[in-house]
Design a protein around this motif. Sequence first.
Motif, PDB file in Angstrom:
ATOM      1  N   CYS A 182       0.931  -1.258  -0.177  1.00 31.98           N
ATOM      2  CA  CYS A 182      -0.104   0.008   0.502  1.00 31.98           C
ATOM      3  C   CYS A 182       0.947   1.500  -0.117  1.00 31.98           C
ATOM      4  O   CYS A 182       0.501   2.383  -0.813  1.00 31.98           O
ATOM      5  CB  CYS A 182      -0.935   0.056   1.538  1.00 31.98           C
ATOM      6  SG  CYS A 182      -2.042  -1.261   0.923  1.00 31.98           S
ATOM      7  N   LEU A 185       2.052   1.542  -3.812  1.00 30.83           N
ATOM      8  CA  LEU A 185       0.821   2.632  -4.405  1.00 30.83           C
ATOM      9  C   LEU A 185       0.544   4.160  -3.828  1.00 30.83           C
ATOM     10  O   LEU A 185       0.251   4.389  -5.297  1.00 30.83           O
ATOM     11  CB  LEU A 185      -0.522   1.810  -3.786  1.00 30.83           C
ATOM     12  CG  LEU A 185      -1.613   1.767  -4.677  1.00 30.83           C
ATOM     13  CD1 LEU A 185      -1.668   1.897  -6.279  1.00 30.83           C
ATOM     14  CD2 LEU A 185      -2.372   0.875  -4.473  1.00 30.83           C
ATOM     15  N   LYS A 189       0.886   6.328  -6.638  1.00 28.75           N
ATOM     16  CA  LYS A 189       0.053   7.749  -7.465  1.00 28.75           C
ATOM     17  C   LYS A 189       0.490   9.077  -6.720  1.00 28.75           C
ATOM     18  O   LYS A 189       0.055  10.140  -7.431  1.00 28.75           O
ATOM     19  CB  LYS A 189      -1.026   6.750  -6.534  1.00 28.75           C
ATOM     20  CG  LYS A 189      -2.015   5.782  -6.445  1.00 28.75           C
ATOM     21  CD  LYS A 189      -3.099   5.567  -5.443  1.00 28.75           C
ATOM     22  CE  LYS A 189      -4.510   6.298  -5.577  1.00 28.75           C
ATOM     23  NZ  LYS A 189      -5.150   5.927  -5.207  1.00 28.75           N
TER      24      LYS A 189
END
Length: 194
Positions: A182, A185, A189
């Motif tokens: 996570c 990620l 992003k």
Amino acid sequence: MSALHFDEATHTYTENGVRVPSVTQILAPLNDLSFIKPDVLQFKRDLGTAVHKATELYDLGELDESTVSPLVQPYLDGWIRLRAELPFEILGMEERVFHPAHRYAGTYDRLVLLDGKRCIFDLKTGAMFPSYGPQTAAYKNAVEKASGKRVEGRYAIELRDDCTYRLHEMTDPEDWQVFLGCLALHRFKNKHAA
């Protein structure tokens, strides 16, 4: 030496002046709350904040119970019951932690000594979510990095509106890897944000 700062108004962490993501921001993709009406979600967040503050003041011996809202009282009663039924020593409370290698921050609820083991307790007032495993793993690893001492247990403490509690031990060995996924990620992003 790390200088971690938390801005309460914006709920942001900075370390030596550089913004770092929080554990809850990083894990946000695991918790789809879009089906909950915004006013209900805000009520639940406010309730959780109030319960956390009441339990913190209780543990510090500074709580005036006559000031506790009737909405908060059952959750506090559950915490008081847990304290009576599960003897543990509080080593740290509502402490902000920073992981220097992975550059994230968060605030754990309690670091306790339970049955001779250092454990993370994370207090919850709502539904139990799978993300609580990775969340407690993130706190565990940050505490270990800061203290140089092993944390041997992770628990989500579900405080309920009927004055009871449930102790949920987080034991999935993949929780830390899920958190790191996570985190990757989150960084991806942010790097590619328009």
